[in-house]
Design an enzyme around this catalytic site. Structure first.
Site: not given
Ligand code: AP5
Length: 224
Positions: A20, A95, A178
């Site tokens: 994402k 979410r 997660r």
């Molecule tokens: P990346 O693009 O970083 O993936 P992502 O989907 O953004 O993953 P996140 O871990 O950031 O999502 P998340 O939803 O768990 O965490 P968030 O920060 O929102 O890519 C991942 C890896 O894959 C990278 O190394 C990249 O290089 C690689 N990659 C990407 N695309 C690729 C491809 N096509 N091919 C190969 N490799 C690829 O949230 C963190 C925490 O915050 C949550 O756990 C929660 O505690 C809190 N939080 C955030 N939002 C909320 C909410 N709305 N409600 C409640 N709690 C929340």
């Protein structure tokens, strides 16, 4: 009437590690959309030691969701500052069904229309490979991978030169949590948006640029 991609209001859905953040950056670069990541906003609050950050920290490190009321208030404030002509992509919000309903009410209040919800689809073993190997820049939030998206200089951000780190919630125990939280609380949003005719599903297992291209084709084909 055709919709200008630069003014689109989009949601990126997908499991942790689906890409994402990576695709939101691509859309920002390609179309100038504002990238609004609840994860990045919360991590900044934690770093700055604000009241919200102190409350959110424990939930985030264990891989649990931060309570809906805190997130909804935070997003009301963030979205309320944007004019209807500002295009943006929401990454990590909503979410839960409660957050999706609150978002709908917020958008109606501020006169914004949601154009599409893009679900990036990736299976668990690949998600785990991506998350355990991810490295991030704590300064500018650029994202790398130790095998498949290496920085030019080992451990250093290409964009701003800061030292890269591994997120605390990218340890296997938090990742397992997660993924379970995603399945129970966020996956129901796929049906929520499908029934509203907004869902676009994209295979997230192909290369980063190819995923971006598929998103572009899907959205422009429908609205441009
Ligand atoms: P990346 O693009 O970083 O993936 P992502 O989907 O953004 O993953 P996140 O871990 O950031 O999502 P998340 O939803 O768990 O965490 P968030 O920060 O929102 O890519 C991942 C890896 O894959 C990278 O190394 C990249 O290089 C690689 N990659 C990407 N695309 C690729 C491809 N096509 N091919 C190969 N490799 C690829 O949230 C963190 C925490 O915050 C949550 O756990 C929660 O505690 C809190 N939080 C955030 N939002 C909320 C909410 N709305 N409600 C409640 N709690 C929340």
């Amino acid at each position: 009437m055709a919709v200008d991609v630069r003014t689109m209001h989009l949601i990126l859905l997908g499991a942790p590690g689906a890409g994402k953040g990576t695709q939101a950056s691509y859309l920002r670069e390609q179309w100038g959309l504002v990238h609004i990541s609840t994860g990045d906003i919360l991590r900044a609050e934690v770093r700055e030691g604000t009241a919200l950050g102190l409350e959110a920290k424990g939930y985030m490190e264990s891989g649990a969701l931060v309570p809906d009321d805190l997130i909804i208030r935070m997003m009301e404030e963030r979205l309320g500052k944007l004019g209807a002509e500002t295009g943006y992509v929401l990454d990590g919000f909503p979410r839960t069904v409660a957050q999706a309903e609150a978002l709908q009410a917020m958008l109606e209040r501020i006169g914004h229309t949601l154009n599409a919800v893009v679900n990036i689809d990736v299976a668990d073993p690949e998600l785990i490979r991506r998350l355990t190997g991810r490295r991030v820049c704590p300064n500018c939030n650029a994202v790398y991978h130790i095998d498949t998206m290496k920085p030019k200089v080992d451990g250093i951000c290409d964009v701003c030169g800061s030292a890269l780190i591994q997120r605390k919630d990218d340890q296997i125990e938090a990742i397992t949590n997660r993924l379970a939280v995603y399945k129970s609380q966020t996956q129901p949003l796929i049906d929520f948006y499908q029934t509203r005719g907004l869902l676009v599903v994209i295979d997230g297992t192909i290369g980063v640029a190819q995923v971006g291209e598929k998103i572009r084709t899907a959205l422009c084909g429908e609205v441009n």
